[in-house]
Design an enzyme around this catalytic site. Structure first.
Site, PDB file in Angstrom:
ATOM      1  N   HIS A  85       0.746  -1.505   0.072  1.00  0.00           N
ATOM      2  CA  HIS A  85       0.326   0.381   0.385  1.00  0.00           C
ATOM      3  C   HIS A  85       0.668   1.708  -0.258  1.00  0.00           C
ATOM      4  O   HIS A  85       0.752   2.012  -0.878  1.00  0.00           O
ATOM      5  CB  HIS A  85      -0.574  -0.272   1.264  1.00  0.00           C
ATOM      6  CG  HIS A  85      -1.353   1.388   0.521  1.00  0.00           C
ATOM      7  ND1 HIS A  85      -2.770   2.220   0.393  1.00  0.00           N
ATOM      8  CD2 HIS A  85      -1.733   2.250   2.682  1.00  0.00           C
ATOM      9  CE1 HIS A  85      -2.972   2.887   0.764  1.00  0.00           C
ATOM     10  NE2 HIS A  85      -2.397   3.241   2.275  1.00  0.00           N
ATOM     11  N   HIS A  98       3.268   7.550   5.514  1.00  0.00           N
ATOM     12  CA  HIS A  98       2.313   8.122   5.948  1.00  0.00           C
ATOM     13  C   HIS A  98       1.044   7.351   6.612  1.00  0.00           C
ATOM     14  O   HIS A  98       0.187   7.729   7.709  1.00  0.00           O
ATOM     15  CB  HIS A  98       1.092   8.502   4.834  1.00  0.00           C
ATOM     16  CG  HIS A  98       0.461   7.122   3.882  1.00  0.00           C
ATOM     17  ND1 HIS A  98       0.602   6.214   3.344  1.00  0.00           N
ATOM     18  CD2 HIS A  98      -0.991   7.055   4.044  1.00  0.00           C
ATOM     19  CE1 HIS A  98       0.076   5.620   2.801  1.00  0.00           C
ATOM     20  NE2 HIS A  98      -1.057   5.594   3.584  1.00  0.00           N
ATOM     21  N   GLU A 113      -0.387   5.921  12.874  1.00  0.00           N
ATOM     22  CA  GLU A 113      -1.242   5.070  13.605  1.00  0.00           C
ATOM     23  C   GLU A 113      -1.640   3.659  13.050  1.00  0.00           C
ATOM     24  O   GLU A 113      -1.812   2.891  14.079  1.00  0.00           O
ATOM     25  CB  GLU A 113      -2.313   5.618  12.329  1.00  0.00           C
ATOM     26  CG  GLU A 113      -2.478   7.117  12.964  1.00  0.00           C
ATOM     27  CD  GLU A 113      -4.192   6.966  13.715  1.00  0.00           C
ATOM     28  OE1 GLU A 113      -5.169   7.047  12.759  1.00  0.00           O
ATOM     29  OE2 GLU A 113      -4.616   7.767  14.786  1.00  0.00           O
ATOM     30  N   ASP A 114      -1.358   2.895  11.993  1.00  0.00           N
ATOM     31  CA  ASP A 114      -1.714   1.719  11.994  1.00  0.00           C
ATOM     32  C   ASP A 114      -0.316   0.616  12.558  1.00  0.00           C
ATOM     33  O   ASP A 114      -1.306  -0.477  12.319  1.00  0.00           O
ATOM     34  CB  ASP A 114      -1.742   1.537  10.506  1.00  0.00           C
ATOM     35  CG  ASP A 114      -3.310   2.146  10.271  1.00  0.00           C
ATOM     36  OD1 ASP A 114      -3.558   2.920  11.008  1.00  0.00           O
ATOM     37  OD2 ASP A 114      -2.891   2.420   8.807  1.00  0.00           O
ATOM     38  N   ASP A 168      -3.472   8.280  -1.944  1.00  0.00           N
ATOM     39  CA  ASP A 168      -3.642   7.210  -0.422  1.00  0.00           C
ATOM     40  C   ASP A 168      -5.089   6.400  -1.152  1.00  0.00           C
ATOM     41  O   ASP A 168      -5.462   5.439  -1.128  1.00  0.00           O
ATOM     42  CB  ASP A 168      -3.257   7.994   0.679  1.00  0.00           C
ATOM     43  CG  ASP A 168      -4.109   7.432   1.928  1.00  0.00           C
ATOM     44  OD1 ASP A 168      -3.676   5.498   1.773  1.00  0.00           O
ATOM     45  OD2 ASP A 168      -5.002   7.562   2.701  1.00  0.00           O
ATOM     46  N   ASP A 207     -21.188  13.644 -28.517  1.00  0.00           N
ATOM     47  CA  ASP A 207     -20.493  14.529 -27.909  1.00  0.00           C
ATOM     48  C   ASP A 207     -19.126  13.556 -26.685  1.00  0.00           C
ATOM     49  O   ASP A 207     -19.401  14.219 -26.126  1.00  0.00           O
ATOM     50  CB  ASP A 207     -20.205  15.936 -27.569  1.00  0.00           C
ATOM     51  CG  ASP A 207     -21.154  16.202 -26.056  1.00  0.00           C
ATOM     52  OD1 ASP A 207     -21.516  15.294 -26.202  1.00  0.00           O
ATOM     53  OD2 ASP A 207     -20.650  17.200 -25.356  1.00  0.00           O
TER      54      ASP A 207
HETATM   55 MN    MN Z   1      -3.160   5.131   3.607  1.00  0.00          MN
END
Ligand code: MN
Length: 737
Positions: free
Chosen positions: A48, A72, A76-77, A141, A261
């Site tokens: 990711h 990034h 947190e993760d 992201d 168009d």
């Molecule tokens: Mn992310």
């Protein structure tokens, strides 16, 4: 090392202007911190941040942005969390701040409490006005998350797609990052209205061969003329995106075949001068459509987009758009503000971008005095979607307005006091009606008078910008309550008179009281006042009003009358699409655009149900359609199905214009098709398609016809049964024709 990472670092090395070692260090940190962690798909988590970094590199952002992309999700993760202080120490203050900004931009829960989401939106805009790189990374992201959304639960898919459509795609548009915007929209649509998405992509698929021929031919012809003049160019042809076609079908209620168009050619040349030369050559070779030429080179769009646009007529009278630009303009068109990063540094970028982002600041500021969340979202949702124009004040200041804005919008954009005192307007020095549609580049002057009696209520119907509408409503809400009450009362009374029933004054009062109650308004005067100043529209509450009326004034049986043949004759010439919105009432959705689903082709008289595709129109299905029944039993989808019914106006306006299909099973006979066609002609039924199949001595004939509804179809069926050899006549699906 993953193949994907190897490829990325090869590109970074080749580009030459990046701090390779610093980026590599960020990659190693991320790889180590995410070690053992998996995404929901089962992939290693590092895929990711790696994919996000790849997109950031595509945008040609700087070293710090790529480092931040890798890092990034580490704050947190990760199980093994890293703190910002460490990032600051290892990678510098900029990277730490970007990572912090991205981390703090949480998911915006669009379907839950709106107050919360306003707060989150504000945070986002604030983060953005601090350092735009936060938003670039967030967009990358989101792009990767959208590409891998299929593994999430249906509920997550919907809320993430919704947020993408309402917030991230418009943001990408405002920042001029066309490439990301297109992909986000198409992916979001896929999850928001899968039925509509498939309809459009199937239609495109069916036309693939035809489109290719057309584009090949047009490309060849254009290339030939450019070569003759010795212009160096690169040429590409394309069909517009699924989402842009979808929007035309829903918002402008066009049938697929009516969208012409739909083709575009792009010519990329070396210099600005070549752009104009190429334009001249094109106009010499092809007939152009007047009014479609736009010079965004001399007057760029507010998101910095520059190109020449023109629409010309190709083979067999099919129009196509030609966009002409230089390579540098092309970079900006695809990557927007991000493209400028490359050429400038530090303060210079900041000042430059600051000027472009005035709208964000305005948005954050106006938020302060919001008491109704709806009022905040409405302008945001609408204005961000609209294409925009920009016009000038007599002093040369630029005013940014939504497409189709009028001098009234302009006046309110300057100041409420200017709008409220407006008595007229000048465009490029000449007096014009105040509902004139403004165009980019015009100089607009507002004429005011101290003795003006204030805005007119009709202005609410004319203005395009949320800002002007809100300011006009504010005016009526505050200044004119007693007058509003009279206006509101008259409007509601006019509406119930249309029902054509007798009622007493007491009954009327009771109806209004009940309605006020039901809308949680303190009393009837508030109801009238709301209607009067435009806070509530009669069309929005029409269904409820009618229900209350019927409850109080005893209902009589209603039998819709069959249209006369005269009405049928005229109605048949009307376009089906234009009357869609009038033919169906969808509970509590105002003036909604409806489209009849092709899977079941509902007809007046059928029990129907609507499927709200969250602001992208309502699909009307037959109640017993397989898709509807599947949808209704799906707990995640249940709440998007709404009550729908046929409008009374339908027989008057839309007589014979609904498409239906019949499937006829008959004994084989060489005259059969002739017999059927004759019988239909006799009954004055328009035939739109016919297909036959033979099966074990039987013939199965599918016919597409136009009819006024179920009753009419029943008569047609009876007529067909009279033909010798016909065994069965059933309703079929147009999709199969
Ligand atoms: Mn992310």
């Amino acid at each position: 090392m993953l193949k994907q990472a190897e490829a990325l670092f090869a590109r970074i090395k080749e580009a030459g202007n990046y701090d390779y070692d610093k980026i590599y260090k960020a990659y190693e940190y991320a790889d180590k911190l995410h070690e053992g962690q998996k995404r929901i798909s089962g992939e290693d988590y590092i895929v990711h941040p790696l994919s996000v970094a790849e997109e950031v590199l595509n945008l040609q952002l700087d070293t710090d942005s790529i480092c931040a992309a890798f890092l990034h999700d580490t704050v947190e993760d990760c199980a093994d969390k890293i703190d910002l202080a460490l990032i600051r120490k290892e990678f510098g203050a900029d990277v730490a701040e970007i990572v912090d900004g991205v981390t703090k931009l949480v998911h915006i829960p669009f379907e839950t409490k709106q107050d919360e989401s306003i707060e989150n939106l504000r945070k986002m805009f604030l983060a953005m006005s601090k350092d735009l790189r936060v938003i670039f990374i967030k967009l990358c992201d989101r792009l990767h998350n959208m590409r891998t959304l299929d593994v999430r639960s249906p509920e997550k898919q919907r809320s993430i797609a919704l947020e993408t459509m309402h917030v991230y795609a418009p943001l990408a548009h405002r920042l001029g990052i066309q490439k990301i915007k297109n992909e986000l929209e198409t992916l979001a649509l896929y999850y928001l209205d899968p039925i509509g998405y498939n309809e459009v992509s199937e239609d495109i698929g069916k036309r693939y061969g035809e489109s290719k021929d057309f584009l090949d031919h047009a490309t060849e012809k254009v290339a030939e003329s450019l070569r003759n003049y010795n212009v160096k160019f690169t040429l590409s042809g394309r069909v517009k995106t699924i989402y842009s076609i979808y929007k035309k079908m829903y918002n402008q209620s066009k049938q697929f075949d009516e969208i012409y168009d739909f083709y575009a050619l792009r010519i990329i040349v070396d210099t600005e001068l070549d752009c104009y030369t190429a334009l001249g050559i094109i106009h010499e070779q092809f007939n152009s459509i007047p009014g479609r030429f736009k010079d965004y080179i001399s007057t760029p769009k507010p998101n910095m987009y520059r190109s020449l646009h023109t629409t010309v007529i190709g083979k067999e009278g099919i129009p196509f758009e030609v966009q002409i630009r230089t390579w540098e303009m092309h970079q900006v068109a695809e990557y927007g503000i991000a493209a400028h990063w490359k050429y400038k540094t530090g303060e210079q970028v900041k000042a430059d971008i600051d000027a472009k982002l005035q709208w964000i600041r305005t948005l954050v500021e106006t938020e302060k005095d919001i008491d109704d969340p709806d009022e905040f979202f409405r302008p945001l949702k609408i204005d961000l979607f609209e294409d925009e124009i920009f016009v000038f004040t007599p002093k040369g200041d630029v005013v940014n307005l939504p497409n189709n804005s009028t001098p009234i919008d302009f006046a309110y954009a300057i100041h409420s006091a200017v709008g409220n005192k407006m008595v007229g307007a000048k465009v490029n020095g000449s007096i014009v009606p105040i509902d004139t549609i403004l165009e980019t580049g015009q100089i607009v002057e507002v004429l005011t008078s101290a003795s003006s009696k204030g805005p007119s209520r009709d202005w609410l119907k004319i203005v395009r910008s949320g800002e002007a509408r809100n300011k006009i409503r504010q005016y009526f809400k505050k200044e004119l309550r007693s007058e509003n009450i009279v206006v509101g009362k008259t409007e509601l009374e006019r509406e119930i008179k249309r029902y054509g029933r007798q009622y007493t004054e007491a009954q009327k009062v009771e109806v209004m009281k009940n309605l006020a109650n039901r809308l949680s308004l303190p009393d009837v005067d508030d109801l009238y006042n709301n209607i009067g100043y435009g806070g509530l529209s009669v069309s929005k509450i029409a269904v409820k009003l009618r229900e209350e009326f019927m409850r109080v004034v005893s209902p009589q049986s209603e039998t819709p009358s069959m249209p006369t043949s005269e009405q049928l004759k005229t109605a048949r010439h009307e376009k089906n699409s234009r009357t869609n919105a009038e033919s169906v009432i969808v509970d509590s959705v105002e003036g909604c655009t409806v489209k009849f689903a092709k899977c079941c082709n509902p007809l007046p008289g059928d029990n129907i149900i609507g499927y709200i595709t969250r602001g992208y129109g309502v699909s009307i299905h037959k109640y017993d359609c397989v898709n509807a029944q599947n949808g209704l039993s799906n707990p995640n989808d249940k709440d998007r199905w709404v009550v729908a019914s046929w409008s009374e106006k339908i027989n008057r306006h839309t007589g014979g214009s609904f498409e239906a299909a019949l499937s006829i099973i008959a004994e084989y006979s060489p005259h059969l098709i002739a017999d059927i066609t004759l019988a239909l002609t006799d009954m004055k039924v328009a035939v739109t398609a016919i297909a036959t199949r033979e099966n074990a001595g039987e013939m199965i004939i599918s016919v597409g016809i136009k009819c006024s509804g179920v009753e009419h179809l029943r008569n047609i069926t009876a007529g067909l049964h009279r033909i010798k050899g016909v065994r069965e006549v059933n309703r079929g699906s147009i999709g199969n024709l």
